[in-house]
Each structure stands twice: as structure tokens, then as C-alpha cells.
Design a protein around this motif. Sequence first.
Motif, short mmCIF file in Angstrom:
data_model
loop_
_atom_site.label_atom_id
_atom_site.label_comp_id
_atom_site.label_asym_id
_atom_site.label_seq_id
_atom_site.Cartn_x
_atom_site.Cartn_y
_atom_site.Cartn_z
N LEU A 235 0.91 -1.11 0.12
CA LEU A 235 0.13 -0.11 0.09
C LEU A 235 0.84 1.14 -0.14
CD1 LEU A 235 -3.41 0.48 2.29
CD2 LEU A 235 -1.65 2.29 1.88
N ALA A 236 1.97 1.32 0.84
CA ALA A 236 2.87 2.48 0.91
C ALA A 236 3.45 2.79 -0.50
CB ALA A 236 3.81 2.18 1.92
N ALA A 237 3.90 1.57 -1.08
CA ALA A 237 4.49 1.64 -2.40
C ALA A 237 3.59 2.29 -3.53
CB ALA A 237 4.96 0.35 -2.75
N MET A 238 2.32 2.00 -3.30
CA MET A 238 1.28 2.31 -4.22
C MET A 238 0.94 3.97 -4.09
SD MET A 238 -1.15 -0.96 -4.94
CE MET A 238 -1.47 -1.27 -3.43
N ALA A 239 0.79 4.17 -2.96
CA ALA A 239 0.43 5.47 -2.57
C ALA A 239 1.34 6.63 -2.65
CB ALA A 239 0.01 5.32 -0.98
N GLY A 240 2.71 6.22 -2.51
CA GLY A 240 3.58 7.39 -2.58
C GLY A 240 3.78 8.35 -3.51
N GLY A 241 3.55 9.68 -3.30
CA GLY A 241 3.69 10.48 -4.34
C GLY A 241 2.16 10.91 -4.81
N LEU A 242 1.03 10.28 -4.27
CA LEU A 242 -0.13 10.42 -4.52
C LEU A 242 -0.74 11.86 -3.88
CD1 LEU A 242 -2.80 9.67 -6.23
CD2 LEU A 242 -3.69 8.64 -3.89
N ARG A 243 -1.19 12.76 -4.65
CA ARG A 243 -1.50 13.97 -3.97
C ARG A 243 -3.30 14.08 -4.40
NH1 ARG A 243 2.19 12.82 -2.11
NH2 ARG A 243 4.14 13.98 -1.44
N PRO A 244 -3.62 14.58 -3.32
CA PRO A 244 -3.48 15.19 -2.29
C PRO A 244 -3.26 14.34 -1.01
CG PRO A 244 -5.80 15.62 -2.57
CD PRO A 244 -5.34 14.87 -3.84
N GLY A 245 -3.14 13.30 -1.30
CA GLY A 245 -2.69 12.35 0.00
C GLY A 245 -3.62 11.11 0.11
#
Length: 425
Positions: A235-245
Motif C-alpha cells: 500500500l505504501a509503495a502504491m500510495a507514494g507520491g499520490l496527491r492530495p494524499g
Amino acid sequence: MPDSQPQPPHSWSSSSGACDGSTDPAALLLCGARLTDGRTVDVRLGRGRIEAVGTAGSLAAGPAHGAVAGARVDLGGYLLLPAPAEPHAHADTALTADLDGPVSYAPLDVQRRVTEAVLVQLGHGATALRAHVHVGDVQGLGALAAVLRAQRSLRGLAELATVAMPRVLTGTAGADGLAMLRDAVKMGASAVGGCPDLDPDPTGYVEAVLEVAAEHGCPVDLHTDAGDPARLARLAAMAGGLRPGVALSPCGGLARLPADAAGRTADQLAAAGVTVVCLPQGGCAAADQRGTAPVRLLRTAGVRVAAGSGALRDVGNPVGRGDPLDAAYLLASRHGLRPEDAYDAVSASARAALNLPEVRVEAGFPADLLAVRGDRLAGALSLAYSRIVIHQGRVVARTSAVREYCDSAVTTELGLPRQGRGDLS
């Protein structure tokens, strides 16, 4: 004690920044407030922002804006703080614990529950809330539509954001949920989320939510126990860089992991910029497991940790208070955070989790404030009875508490603070 003197009854008059619209909200003077650094100040509010902060007695109400004479609130004996925010509410199911039958999802019933729940939490001080709303299944988009109606009716009192929560997003059964999630965003849902732990394919669920979030540029707020380090790493790998968070809650499973696994997971969440919203007052119906995330470990790793209330007297927590200051109290008393860090979790960090602008008691910042009787933050978290809530520069809620004791020679001899009539017979 915080309420050492009797307080006169408050009225919604023009001299106190009324909620009835009779006073120009462009100007309000808060007089004699104590700040957390020990200063006693006047604070002038105008056009929804803090215009000036000065030594007590040094500021006027702001005649440049055509202020009504006497548009002031006496905050002598109060501690003035940035208002808290509620990052994890379930307003559509709130206040249902005592129902004899099944919960009604008739639009008017949902709207009534949401409105009452938001007003309860506004009275506690939360001027902004994020409500997680189920979409799909038998409710379809009806509950969300009712919450959005409540959101519009509450405008000016509190800011209500919504998270659309489908049950299943993968496989044949998930096709309808995915379509419903996209429709929910188009209807006005502020964020997308749900419970990947309950889907047959949790990773696929997360991928689907992140895909919709990327399409629409909206935040992600997921329910997870966070007890599976491998799943969290993905999940952290997929979520990294997604904005607004991306926010995760309540993450109680992290506290049950071995220390080394929990530490590695915390580092991964910090690197991905994921916010963890803990629920120190208890769980919610959307999360099967209870327990509070390891807030000190997460903060040490650099994870932003906010605190929410979770259930407000529903099946998830029949005695849930929905009080941000109670959440901060528990973080300080049970989890060892300093009072300042505990309050940050329900104020600055909670607002950041909701993508809201920062609030400080300084000129230029939004006028979303909470005055609590007391002169130190620790005392305010311990005995937070009387409160004055300010949203967009005007007083929107007051709670006044007065203690009364019968006559006693002991209190007179010792010179203890007294209040009330002294005759309770």
C-alpha cells in the motif's frame, strides 16, 4: 479549578458575535484570552481571518470594517487554541446505538442524524469534519445524497467533507461498487476510501481506490487494521507520491506487530507520506479490530499522526463521545504524549489530514478557534467543560458549565475557589 467564579448566562446578542446573522461577521474582538505560551492577549477577527493579536487592552473592535460597537467576547479565564478538526466520523450511523429496530436509511433520517452529530461535535470544538459514508449495496447513493444535503445546510457553522466507502471493489461483485464509487465522486464526495481488509482481494481494492483518486484528483482515506506488514508495504509503495494524499485508520494492528516489523512499517509509511489517523476513544463499525495505533513509534518515524473520534454512539461504540479533546486527553494520559503533541493530533495534524489550511493564533491565519476554560493546556484537556467555538470569525457554539457546592467550613478555612449559590437544599 477552571471554573472558579460564577459566569453570567451567555446570549446570542450582537455583542457576542451572534449566530443569527445580526452582527457583521467582519469584525469581532476576543478580549483577555490566554495563549499556550502564557501571554494574555486581545485577538481581532475580520472577514474570517485573524487580523491582529496584541497585548490585552491594546486592540479595538475594528471600526474600519464598520463593526457594531461592542462586538466583543470576554475570554478572561479562557485558553485560546486553534480549533480541532474531526478526521474520522461516521455521521450517517451516529446516534443509533439505542434504536430498538434496524437503522433507518430514509434520506430524512440520515440527514437528521448527520446534522445532529455534526452539531454535537461542533459544540466540542470541531469546526471541520470528515464523514465516512457507505455507498452501494441497499443504500446505493442515498445515504451520501442525504449527507451532502446536511453539508449544505451546515455551511457557515462547520465544514463537512465526505469519504465514499464501497463494500467490494474487486471481481464480478466489485464492478458495481467501482461504478458507484465513481458516481459518488461526481455527486460531490470529497474523498474515496473504504475497507480493503473486507474485500476478497485487499490489494486489488486499494489499487481500484487509488485509480479513482488519481482520475479525480481527490484524497484517499482507507479503513485498515494494519496488521499485515506485507500488505502495508504494498500500500505504501502504491500510495507514494499520490496527491492530495492518503490517510489510513485506525491501524490498531500496528501495535500488535513485533517491534522490528512495526518500525519498518512506520518507516515505509513515513517515506510514502501516508497519514495515520488513530482512534484512541475506540473503534468503529467499519473496523473489526480494536486498539490504538502506536502513536509514539509512528511519530518518531516521521509519520503524521492525527486522532479522530470514530463512532459517536452507534454500534461501533455505544458510548462514543465524538470529542476531540477527549481523544487528545487519552493520547496524553494513556499513550504518553505531551499535552502539546496530543492536541496537535486533533488540531494541526487533523486539519492537515483534511487538506485544510493551518491555523495559528497569529495575524493572517483562519479564524477557526476554540476557547476552553483554563490557563494551561494540560488543565484544559483534564477539565474541558466550558468552551466557546469560533468558525470563520464568528462564535458558532458555546458550552458553559458551572459547579455548585453546599456550604462547608473546610472550603472557607482553606480559601478554596468557590462558585454557585452555596445552598443546594
